[in-house]
Motif scaffolding. Structure first.
Motif, PDB file in Angstrom:
ATOM      1  N   ASP A 560      41.267  35.928  43.993  1.00 34.01           N
ATOM      2  CA  ASP A 560      42.628  35.658  44.156  1.00 34.01           C
ATOM      3  C   ASP A 560      42.960  34.136  44.698  1.00 34.01           C
ATOM      4  N   VAL A 561      42.026  33.931  45.831  1.00 33.16           N
ATOM      5  CA  VAL A 561      42.225  32.488  46.653  1.00 33.16           C
ATOM      6  C   VAL A 561      41.415  31.328  45.716  1.00 33.16           C
ATOM      7  N   VAL A 562      40.315  31.885  45.318  1.00 37.62           N
ATOM      8  CA  VAL A 562      39.839  30.607  44.649  1.00 37.62           C
ATOM      9  C   VAL A 562      40.467  30.389  43.429  1.00 37.62           C
ATOM     10  N   GLU A 563      41.155  31.151  42.496  1.00 37.37           N
ATOM     11  CA  GLU A 563      41.935  30.825  41.305  1.00 37.37           C
ATOM     12  C   GLU A 563      43.172  30.109  41.818  1.00 37.37           C
ATOM     13  N   ARG A 564      43.874  30.151  42.679  1.00 37.25           N
ATOM     14  CA  ARG A 564      44.666  29.585  43.239  1.00 37.25           C
ATOM     15  C   ARG A 564      44.326  28.051  43.552  1.00 37.25           C
ATOM     16  N   TYR A 565      43.218  27.832  44.106  1.00 38.78           N
ATOM     17  CA  TYR A 565      42.729  26.338  44.400  1.00 38.78           C
ATOM     18  C   TYR A 565      42.276  25.850  42.932  1.00 38.78           C
ATOM     19  N   ARG A 566      41.665  26.513  42.243  1.00 35.99           N
ATOM     20  CA  ARG A 566      41.294  26.233  40.832  1.00 35.99           C
ATOM     21  C   ARG A 566      42.547  25.504  39.939  1.00 35.99           C
ATOM     22  N   HIS A 567      43.291  26.374  39.907  1.00 35.92           N
ATOM     23  CA  HIS A 567      44.476  26.205  39.060  1.00 35.92           C
ATOM     24  C   HIS A 567      45.358  24.978  39.508  1.00 35.92           C
ATOM     25  N   ALA A 568      45.136  24.819  40.907  1.00 39.86           N
ATOM     26  CA  ALA A 568      46.047  23.699  41.769  1.00 39.86           C
ATOM     27  C   ALA A 568      45.696  22.393  41.481  1.00 39.86           C
ATOM     28  N   GLY A 569      44.107  22.211  40.988  1.00 38.08           N
ATOM     29  CA  GLY A 569      43.265  20.812  40.784  1.00 38.08           C
ATOM     30  C   GLY A 569      43.504  20.167  42.003  1.00 38.08           C
TER      31      GLY A 569
END
Length: 675
Positions: A560-569
């Motif tokens: 969940d944490v990694v996905e937040r950062y990936r989507h934030a660019g």
């Protein structure tokens, strides 16, 4: 041909003619003090030089130490006897064996002396009748022989002499020469040990000390020679002294060898800084100690057993002090081997054993040193004197240990195997380790470094870590404890890649006392054996197969944490934003982000800002292209080319400096070494 040098000491009861005999043999009056000449008794140690022809071109340079015979001056006698090679036992034919005759004999035997000649003095006072004189002389011989029978001097020649008339002096000289031929040489290897027995000032020279060099050699090098003075007494510290001049057996010299009477002229030190009982030495041999481990024996005429707290007078070298004895075990009366300690230990008359001695003041002590033990008062004082035992130093600086461990260590230190002594001390030190200096001093082994080198090879029983020596076997339990601690960490923190090394070594320290170097070595060994591995860039340690994060199969909390950062660019969330989005407290956010940073699944910019690797790489590429095209970069340019707000742009500029992509020049950044 050079002369053989040695020290011959007198021994015997007061007024039996020791000083008169020395004067007859050497021409020197050893009573140098006015009070001695006025009272006609020896009070202080006296010294005389005696040159002897041993035949076949060999000369003997004999230094005679004349000791006082009064019962109140036995400590002074012991100070002189410690440096003797052999003894000239002086017994009056008129009086026969007397109390101080017996006491001096016992002192000599306890100090390890094994060679003697008996001078049966004052034969001119046995009467005018030749037959009566011969009869009295024979009775005197029998008296002496009976006294010597149970001693190491049983075969000593007995020579009747008259120092005043000269009768028997030639025979005495011949007997001394014959005895000297059977004397073993002194140990000349290792550091010199010179107990001080006199300190005085000579006009035009300054401070002079004298003593008998017990072992080693002293060499007066061009310029000066530095020695260390190890003092006796409270509040005194060892210090260096400079030797300006040397005399051996009364003659100027540049070298002194073991077994010689030596005088040293010292520079820049006053007589008030020195005293009898101090020791001059070099290297690692002597230590000022107020506690020691010794093998002791009580003579068979003692009145009571030695128990815990028994107070005795201890004489060591030329020094003395009161000591309190704690018996640890007895010695086998047949073999002399130390027995296992059982129950309450007491060392009775005629018994030997191991004891710890606590001294009232520190004395210069060394391994293997001979000791004399005297009572302060006793019923046998008038017949046998106050000397009731002696011993040998086993450990001059013992650590606190249980009696059984002290006995086990003492058995090794009393043996002849130098390697066994060194290894026993290292193993006894346990997880604290021991230095080379302490090993050399406590074992009395001059080549300890060489022995450690042999035993410290990769497959050897010892290991050197951080300047201290340990038993290699100690690494195994620490290694197992380290692995167990990491396993425990994985169970408690399954999301973490591993345990910080400093935390692991700290946990090992909490588990039991051990040197930091030993804990570090145990962890290194676990890594070398692949029982632990380095889990991330910060050096966290993990077990094989654990603490590894698969980017394609992350646990849901981390995914969940990694996905937040990936989507934030290139506009990632702050830690606070992330916590609010996922409903996590600050501690949980820090833990999860930290795990991902150490596994390089997030790239840390500063404490509050991280990027997904893809976004980080995208920004780096843009920066490098800009620097290649324009040759510089500032905050406004970075904002313009990336769309970053100032909140992100400033930390990024600092991050670029740390990476070496840029280097700061005022408000601008120029291309760095990794641009």
């Amino acid at each position: 041909m050079s002369a053989r040098e040695l020290v011959l000491g007198t021994a015997g009861h007061i007024d039996h003619g020791k000083t008169t005999l020395v004067r007859a043999l050497t021409g020197t009056d050893t009573d140098r003090l006015p009070e001695e000449r006025r009272r006609g008794i020896t009070i202080e140690l006296g010294f005389a030089r005696w040159q002897l022809d041993a035949g076949k071109g060999q000369r003997l340079a004999v230094s005679i130490v004349d000791v006082p015979g009064h019962e109140a001056l036995v400590r002074t006698m012991v100070a002189g006897a410690g440096g003797m090679d052999a003894v000239l036992l002086v017994i009056s034919a008129e009086d026969g064996v007397m109390p101080q005759t017996r006491e001096h004999l016992r002192v000599c035997a306890l100090l390890g002396l094994r060679h003697a000649v008996v001078a049966l003095t004052k034969i001119d006072r046995l009467g005018e009748d030749p037959s009566e004189r011969e009869e009295l002389l024979e009775l005197a011989r029998e008296d002496v022989r009976a006294e010597l029978e149970a001693t190491s001097f049983a075969d000593a020649p007995i020579i009747p002499v008259s120092a005043t008339e000269g009768a028997g002096l030639d025979e005495l000289r011949a007997a001394v020469v014959g005895m000297i031929r059977g004397l073993p040489g002194r140990e000349r290897k290792g550091p010199p040990i010179l107990p001080v027995d006199r300190v005085f000032t000579m006009r035009g020279h300054g401070t002079v000390i004298t003593g008998t060099l017990l072992c080693g050699e002293l060499e007066l090098r061009e310029g000066s020679t530095e020695l260390t003075l190890v003092p006796q007494g409270l509040g005194r510290q060892p210090f260096s002294v400079r030797v300006r001049g040397m005399q051996v057996h009364g003659e100027e010299a540049t070298r002194s060898r073991a077994g010689t009477r030596t005088a040293l002229n010292l520079g820049k030190v006053g007589v008030e800084a020195l005293e009898r009982g101090d020791v001059l030495t070099s290297g690692l041999a002597v230590v000022a100690s107020d506690r020691l481990l010794a093998r002791v024996e009580q003579l068979d005429f003692g009145a009571r057993p030695w128990t815990r707290g028994t107070s005795l007078q201890l004489c060591a070298g030329t020094a003395s002090t009161a000591a309190h004895l704690v018996p640890l075990t007895l010695a086998d009366p047949e073999t002399g081997a130390l027995l296992d300690p059982v129950g309450k230990i007491a060392i009775g008359p005629g018994q030997a054993g191991l004891a710890r001695l606590y001294l009232d003041v520190p004395l210069p002590i060394w391994a293997g040193q001979r000791l004399i033990l005297r009572a302060f008062s006793a019923a046998h004082m008038q017949t046998d004197g106050l000397t009731i035992g002696g011993g040998v130093v086993v450990d001059p600086l013992p650590e606190r240990r249980q009696p059984a461990r002290r006995v086990a260590l003492a058995r090794a230190l009393l043996g002849d195997d130098a390697s066994a002594k060194v290894r026993a001390l290292v193993e006894d030190a346990g997880a604290s380790g021991v230095t080379l200096e302490a090993l050399t001093l406590r074992a009395g082994v001059i080549h300890a470094a060489k022995l450690l080198g042999r035993m410290g090879v990769e497959s050897g029983p010892l290991i050197e870590l951080g300047g201290r020596w340990f038993a290699r076997a100690l690494l195994e339990p620490l290694l197992r404890a380290a692995v167990t601690e990491v396993d425990r960490f994985h169970a408690a923190h399954p999301l973490q890649p591993g345990l910080a090394r400093a935390t692991l070594e700290g946990a090992l320290a909490q588990a039991g006392p051990s040197a930091a170097a030993l804990r570090t070595a145990a962890v290194d060994l676990a890594l070398a054996r692949a029982q632990l591995r380095v889990a991330d860039r910060s050096g966290s340690l993990a077990r094989p197969g654990k603490g590894t994060l698969d980017p394609n199969d992350l646990p849901p909390p981390l995914h969940d944490v990694v996905e937040r950062y990936r989507h934030a660019g290139i506009s990632p969330p702050t830690l606070r934003d992330l916590g609010e989005a996922l409903g996590l407290d600050a501690k949980a956010v820090l833990e999860r982000v930290g795990v991902l940073q150490r596994s390089e699944l997030l790239i840390k910019i500063n404490d509050d800002l991280s990027y997904a690797p893809e976004a980080h790489a995208q920004l780096l590429t843009a920066v490098r292209e800009h620097l290649a095209a324009h040759g510089e970069l500032d905050v406004q340019a970075l904002k313009g080319m990336t769309g970053l707000s100032r909140k992100f742009a400033v930390p990024w500029m600092e991050h670029l400096d740390r990476l070496g992509v840029t280097r700061r020049a005022g408000d601008r950044r120029l291309p760095g070494p990794k641009a």
